[in-house]
Each structure stands twice: as structure tokens, then as C-alpha cells.
Design an enzyme around this catalytic site. Structure first.
Site, PDB file in Angstrom:
ATOM      1  N   PHE A 140       0.860  -1.191   0.000  1.00 28.19           N
ATOM      2  CA  PHE A 140       0.000   0.000   0.000  1.00 28.19           C
ATOM      3  C   PHE A 140       0.886   1.227   0.000  1.00 28.19           C
ATOM      4  O   PHE A 140       1.651   1.457   0.934  1.00 28.19           O
ATOM      5  CB  PHE A 140      -0.951   0.066   1.201  1.00 28.19           C
ATOM      6  CG  PHE A 140      -1.834   1.284   1.122  1.00 28.19           C
ATOM      7  CD1 PHE A 140      -2.993   1.260   0.363  1.00 28.19           C
ATOM      8  CD2 PHE A 140      -1.466   2.474   1.726  1.00 28.19           C
ATOM      9  CE1 PHE A 140      -3.774   2.408   0.224  1.00 28.19           C
ATOM     10  CE2 PHE A 140      -2.240   3.619   1.597  1.00 28.19           C
ATOM     11  CZ  PHE A 140      -3.403   3.585   0.846  1.00 28.19           C
ATOM     12  N   ASP A 225       9.311   2.740   1.828  1.00 33.01           N
ATOM     13  CA  ASP A 225       8.124   3.540   2.136  1.00 33.01           C
ATOM     14  C   ASP A 225       7.895   3.441   3.647  1.00 33.01           C
ATOM     15  O   ASP A 225       7.365   2.442   4.137  1.00 33.01           O
ATOM     16  CB  ASP A 225       6.909   3.033   1.341  1.00 33.01           C
ATOM     17  CG  ASP A 225       5.645   3.846   1.644  1.00 33.01           C
ATOM     18  OD1 ASP A 225       5.654   4.624   2.620  1.00 33.01           O
ATOM     19  OD2 ASP A 225       4.647   3.688   0.912  1.00 33.01           O
ATOM     20  N   LYS A 254       2.640  11.346   6.932  1.00 30.10           N
ATOM     21  CA  LYS A 254       1.845  11.136   8.131  1.00 30.10           C
ATOM     22  C   LYS A 254       2.387  11.897   9.355  1.00 30.10           C
ATOM     23  O   LYS A 254       2.175  13.087   9.462  1.00 30.10           O
ATOM     24  CB  LYS A 254       1.676   9.635   8.375  1.00 30.10           C
ATOM     25  CG  LYS A 254       0.795   9.013   7.265  1.00 30.10           C
ATOM     26  CD  LYS A 254       0.200   7.668   7.619  1.00 30.10           C
ATOM     27  CE  LYS A 254      -0.895   7.298   6.621  1.00 30.10           C
ATOM     28  NZ  LYS A 254      -0.559   6.207   5.708  1.00 30.10           N
TER      29      LYS A 254
HETATM   30  C1  PLP Z   1      -0.823   6.204   4.239  1.00 32.46           C
HETATM   31  C2  PLP Z   1       0.246   5.615   3.399  1.00 32.46           C
HETATM   32  C3  PLP Z   1       0.573   6.162   2.143  1.00 32.46           C
HETATM   33  C4  PLP Z   1      -0.225   7.259   1.492  1.00 32.46           C
HETATM   34  O1  PLP Z   1      -0.263   8.434   2.221  1.00 32.46           O
HETATM   35  P1  PLP Z   1      -1.432   9.495   1.928  1.00 32.46           P
HETATM   36  O2  PLP Z   1      -1.046  10.683   2.762  1.00 32.46           O
HETATM   37  O3  PLP Z   1      -2.717   8.863   2.354  1.00 32.46           O
HETATM   38  O4  PLP Z   1      -1.405   9.783   0.466  1.00 32.46           O
HETATM   39  C5  PLP Z   1       1.642   5.605   1.466  1.00 32.46           C
HETATM   40  N1  PLP Z   1       2.344   4.576   1.976  1.00 32.46           N
HETATM   41  C6  PLP Z   1       2.052   4.029   3.166  1.00 32.46           C
HETATM   42  C7  PLP Z   1       2.890   2.904   3.694  1.00 32.46           C
HETATM   43  C8  PLP Z   1       0.978   4.512   3.916  1.00 32.46           C
HETATM   44  O5  PLP Z   1       0.669   3.938   5.076  1.00 32.46           O
END
Ligand code: PLP
Length: 400
Positions: A140, A225, A254
Site C-alpha cells: 500500500f 516507504d 503522516k
Molecule cells: C498512508 C500511506 C501512504 C499514502 O499516504 P497518503 O497521505 O494517504 O497519500 C503511502 N504509503 C504508506 C505505507 C501509507 O501507510
């Protein structure tokens, strides 16, 4: 207006791209949230780890207010006095040479993918019509068309094609799968060191290190990520630290802004982020002084309040206590730091009913991937508050 009225309005006028629990929050502080009827909840989701520093942290709100009254947005057509300091502080804290600021996580992922592709073509020398970025099953990384192009979740793609070419999935946690896919046209390998949305999935011991070394051997960029797993969530600044590796590129978002404001960033060295020339890439709000001031304070809070250490210690405690609950529904408890997944047996009938029962008892968390309850409270949580949650969690896990 009461809970029902707010829900009715949202259902009528808002697109239905989410299925939230039916609580309407109007106030939050630290680890607690209150709904419009005045009911108090302990937050065990922390906005998918965006509020690691706790809700409305006074220092972060202070920085927000102060900067908001000075200057909020210059665009990158002009410079501002906050971005240079954020860039320096973030690079010094993480040991990377450069950063590129964006807003949402997905934008930072897109930025990393663009940087990697440009590096692949201009530095590694892969021709423009070739070049693959390897990604992982059950990944994700956001919701843009390019990012969902490599999703293995059918619903994330359904109806959104045609998709962006140039991505190939390998089995998460399986080094042989990566070995089989990597070749001279491989540009990069994008991976979440812990897969959050997939259900707090941790790859086998040694996998990340082997994958990293394989990438080094083939001159392939290793991109982590850490948007959800990073900034203390896993009990380290970054989850990859458990494996003693140093990714070529790290993506954060985040909690970079303590949940106050969308701020994300790509961290790397000159060889990679140096590929961008003026005009190659940009964002109107990326690097704005309000976001930068908020991010600077959010990082200081994380370090000065020892939230990373707290996550490590209380994460161990929380998991140990969860393991003591003799529930017939629980298949497996896993996690690092305060990043915890409780996987239920299929016969339990899905995690949602447990989350709803917890909400009734004043604990807010969200099911992920049908059978997993995720516990990821703000990292400012105290042992007594975990104990308070455990009483309710025990009740719910012992339900028939
Ligand atoms: C939440 C998340 C994203 C995307 O971030 P957004 O601010 O919602 O676009 C990408 N990678 C990971 C691992 C995430 O948990």
C-alpha cells in the site's frame, strides 16, 4: 445536531469512498477523542500513525498558530525562512544529504518513483523505453493511478484503468522472488519495511538485509516507504533500522506533521535527488512555511519527548499483555513497537464486529484486511492508559 444528523449529511453529500465507524469526533487531546455527544474514547489508530505525537500537541499547535500569523504560503517561486531549516534538521536527524518536500504520502511516493526513473535513465543508463520498478505483493503506497497500477488489491484498481506500465510485483518477504525478477533493466525496489495496510505484516528475519544487498549488487535503488512505519511507530525512528540497512531513498509523511497538516518528504542522497533540475517536478504547497514550521516542531517533539523509546518499550508491554488474553478468536499477534496487529481466525467472523464492540466501550481502532485488528495508539500513550485499554480489549476478545 447529533451523531445521526452528521452521519446523514455526510452520507447524502459526501462521496462514499470510506466506511467509517459511526462515531462523530469533535475534539481530541493526546490519546483521547470525544464525540459530539460528549463520549470519550481512547484512540488506538492515531489516524493511521499521522498523530504519533498525540492529538493537538500544544507545542505543535503553538508552532502552527505562530507561523499561521506570519506567512503560510509563498509557493516555490520564492523562498521562505522555514523550508531551509526543516531540510537541514531532517537531513541531520536521518543522515541523508537531501530532501524534497511534498504534501500527501502518495505525492511523496510519486516523487520517489519519478526520481528513481530519472536516475535509472540518466545515471544508470537504462534506455527511456525500458526500466522496471519492482514492488511487493499486498503493498500500500497510496491511491494515485500510478500507485494503484502496482497494487495487488483488486478493489483498488477496479474501474480505474488503463494503468501505468513499468512496475512488476514480487512476493513480499520472499528473496527468491526478488532474485528471479531483478535484471539489468531494474531501476528500483519499493518496499514497506512493515506492511501496515496489509495487516502489520513483518517480513522474515534477514529478508530486508538480503534484499538490500541484492539491490546493491545489481545497482538497483532500494526505496523504503516509511510513511506509516516510520517516525517512531515501530519503536525505532525507521523500521528498517532493525535490519541494519540504509535504504537509498526513504519516503515519509503522516507523523511528519503530527497530524496537523499534510507534510511529506523524500529523503535521499545527491546522486538520486540531484537528478531534479528546476522545472522537472513541483507542488504549489510542497515546502510551504506553515507545513515546514509544523514539521520542524513535530520532529522536535518526537525526539525531545522520547516517543520513539516509549513506542519500543510500551509496544513490548502491550504485545506481551495481549498474548496473555486466552481468546479463541486470536490466531496471531505481531508487531514492532506500538505497531500491532491482532490477526483473528476466519471463524471469528471478521475484525469489524470487534472494533465496533471496542468503540462501544470507548476504544477506537479499525479493522484492516478483514481479519486483523490494528492497535497503533499515539506514541505519547502511558502504561496506565494501555492497562485501561487492555481491560476492554480483553472483554471484547473473550466475546463468543
Ligand atoms: C498512508 C500511506 C501512504 C499514502 O499516504 P497518503 O497521505 O494517504 O497519500 C503511502 N504509503 C504508506 C505505507 C501509507 O501507510
Amino acid at each position: 445536531m447529533n451523531t445521526k444528523d452528521y452521519i446523514a449529511l455526510e452520507e447524502q453529500y459526501g462521496a462514499h469512498n470510506y466506511h467509517p465507524l459511526d462515531v462523530v469526533i469533535d475534539r481530541a487531546e493526546g490519546v483521547y477523542m470525544w464525540d459530539v455527544d460528549g463520549k470519550k474514547y481512547l484512540d488506538c489508530l492515531a489516524a493511521y500513525s499521522a498523530v504519533n505525537q498525540g492529538h493537538c500537541h500544544p507545542r505543535i499547535i503553538g508552532a502552527l498558530k505562530e507561523q499561521a500569523s506570519k506567512v503560510t504560503l509563498t509557493s516555490r517561486a520564492f523562498r521562505n525562512d522555514q523550508l531551509p531549516l526543516l531540510a537541514k534538521e531532517l537531513c541531520e536527524m536521518t543522515g541523508y544529504a537531501m530532501m524534497l518536500p511534498m504534501n500527501s504520502g502518495a505525492e511523496a511516493v510519486e516523487t520517489a518513483l519519478k526520481a528513481a526513473r530519472k536516475w535509472g535513465h540518466k545515471v544508470k543508463g537504462i534506455s527511456e523505453d525500458k526500466g522496471t520498478i519492482l514492488t511487493c505483493t499486498n503493498n500500500f503506497s497510496g491511491r494515485t493511478i500510478s500507485i494503484v497500477s502496482f497494487s495487488t488489491e483488486e478493489q483498488y484498481k477496479d474501474g480505474f484503468g488503463p494503468f501505468t506500465p513499468g512496475f512488476q510485483n514480487v512476493e513480499y518477504g520472499d528473496i527468491e522472488s526478488l532474485k528471479a525478477a531483478i535484471n539489468e533493466d531494474t531501476i528500483a525496489f519499493l518496499i514497506e519495511p512493515i506492511q501496515g495496510e496489509a495487516g502489520i505484516i513483518i517480513p522474515p528475519d534477514g529478508y530486508l538485509k538480503e534484499a538490500f544487498e541484492l539491490c546493491k549488487k545489481h545497482n538497483v535503488l532500494f526505496i523504503a516507504d516509511e510513511i506509516q512505519s516510520g517516525l517512531g511507530r515501530s519503536g525505532k525512528l525507521f523500521a528498517f533500522e532493525y535490519d541494519n540497512i540504509r535504504p537509498d531513498v526513504v519516503i515519509i509523511g503522516k507523523a511528519l506533521s503530527g497530524g496537523c497538516y499534510p507534510v511529506s518528504a523524500v529523503l535521499s542522497d545527491r546522486e538520486v535527488l540531484g537528478v531534479f533540475n528546476p522545472g522537472d517536478h513541483g507542488s504549489t504547497f510542497g515546502g510551504n512555511p506553515l507545513g515546514a514550521a509544523v514539521a520542524r516542531e513535530s520532529l522536535k517533539v518526537l525526539v525531545e519527548e522520547k516517543l520513539i523509546e516509549n513506542s519500543f518499550e510500551l509496544g513490548n508491554y502491550f504485545r506481551a499483555q495481549l498474548n496473555e488474553i486466552p481468546s479463541k478468536h486470536v490466531k496471531l499477534i505481531r508487531g514492532k513497537g506500538l505497531f500491532i496487529g491482532v490477526e483473528l481466525h476466519e471463524e471469528a467472523g471478521g475484525a469489524r464486529r470487534f472494533c465496533e464492540a471496542l468503540a462501544e466501550r470507548g476504544i477506537l481502532c479499525k479493522e484492516t484486511h478483514t481479519h486483523v485488528i490494528r492497535f497503533a495508539p499515539p506514541l505519547v500513550i502511558k502504561k496506565e492508559q494501555i492497562d485501561e485499554a487492555l481491560v476492554k480489549i480483553k472483554e471484547v476478545l473473550l466475546m463468543p
